[in-house]
Design an enzyme around this catalytic site. Structure first.
Site, PDB file in Angstrom:
ATOM      1  N   LYS A 182       4.330   6.481   8.180  1.00 42.09           N
ATOM      2  CA  LYS A 182       3.176   5.910   8.874  1.00 42.09           C
ATOM      3  C   LYS A 182       3.602   4.602   9.521  1.00 42.09           C
ATOM      4  CE  LYS A 182      -1.734   5.746   7.724  1.00 42.09           C
ATOM      5  NZ  LYS A 182      -2.648   5.501   6.600  1.00 42.09           N
TER       6      LYS A 182
HETATM    7  O1  G3P Z   1      -7.335   5.716   6.481  1.00 43.54           O
HETATM    8  C1  G3P Z   1      -7.673   4.402   6.806  1.00 43.54           C
HETATM    9  C2  G3P Z   1      -8.589   3.846   5.791  1.00 43.54           C
HETATM   10  O2  G3P Z   1      -7.934   3.698   4.570  1.00 43.54           O
HETATM   11  C3  G3P Z   1      -9.300   2.641   6.214  1.00 43.54           C
HETATM   12  O3  G3P Z   1     -10.567   2.766   5.741  1.00 43.54           O
HETATM   13  O4  G3P Z   1     -12.823   2.082   5.136  1.00 43.54           O
HETATM   14  O5  G3P Z   1     -10.925   0.410   5.063  1.00 43.54           O
HETATM   15  O6  G3P Z   1     -11.831   1.221   7.237  1.00 43.54           O
HETATM   16  P1  G3P Z   1     -11.576   1.540   5.793  1.00 43.54           P
END
Ligand code: G3P
Length: 232
Positions: A83
């Site tokens: 990634k």
């Molecule tokens: O896959 C990306 C994710 O982990 C981010 O999620 O909810 O922190 O925006 P969030």
């Protein structure tokens, strides 16, 4: 649309894998840091549990460092997907790693133009952050739609759209309807997605009604055995 889980927690991965619906896992530095312990050991264990694509993020911010870390991560297991962030260095590193046959998930995508560049660099996956787009008053689902359309217009592009930052079950449904190839979903959202009060109350009512059947006829294994015996 394939389902990945967005976590570095082994118990969560094992539980959702036991449902038989899990095609892969995504992690990021925040998720790995939350769990603590040995990052590399964790990646290897996740690969063994899932035996599908497992995204592990590089931490270097320069091209050479990203490529070096990406090669090391990819060497851990055939299931590792490297990634890399959607920066200039990240795109250059993606192009290099992809040219070596290493799969890259380009992350932190917030506009379709970025997704186009990631695809041209040879990314295996692009990760638009649906919830974080919603957070800043645009429409994360509209971003998914745009990227799906941009990719469909170019027959050379094979990059899969991986909807990330999924915050609730409707994000999941919207990503599927918009044509995302994959959604990576946090454990809590998967648990919410499977739960419905009408499913639970309906199930309880079915079992209560079944109690009206004579006790000796209630067990399916016994009933099937009796039926087979009756046919000789
Ligand atoms: O896959 C990306 C994710 O982990 C981010 O999620 O909810 O922190 O925006 P969030």
């Amino acid at each position: 649309m394939k389902l990945f889980i967005d976590t570095a927690n082994l118990d969560e991965i094992r539980e959702i894998a036991s449902w038989g619906v899990l095609a892969g896992v995504t992690t990021n530095p925040s998720l790995v840091a939350r769990e603590g312990g040995d990052f590399i050991q964790r990646v290897v264990e996740i690969c063994e549990i899932v035996r599908g694509p497992v995204s592990a993020e590089v931490l270097a911010q320069d091209v050479d460092g990203m490529v070096r870390e990406g090669r090391l991560l990819a060497d851990l297991s055939e299931h590792v997907v490297v990634k890399a962030p959607l920066t200039e260095a990240g795109i250059a590193a993606t192009a290099q790693l992809a040219s070596e046959g290493i799969k890259v998930n380009v992350t932190l995508c917030f506009q379709a133009a970025q997704a186009l560049l990631a695809a041209k660099a040879g990314a295996a996956y692009i990760s638009p952050f649906v919830g974080r787009v919603d957070d800043v008053s645009w429409d994360g689902n509209e971003l998914i739609s745009q990227i799906v359309d941009v990719y469909a217009a170019d027959p050379e592009i094979t990059t899969e759209v991986l909807a990330a930052s999924i915050r609730h079950p409707m994000h999941l449904v919207q990503a599927a309807l918009a044509g995302a190839h994959v959604a990576t979903v946090p454990y809590a959202v998967l648990k919410k997605a499977i739960k419905h009060p009408l499913t639970d109350s309906g199930n309880t009512a079915f079992l209560k009604d079944w109690e009206k059947v004579p006790a000796e006829e209630r067990d399916i294994a016994t009933a099937v055995a009796r039926w087979r015996a009756s046919r000789g």
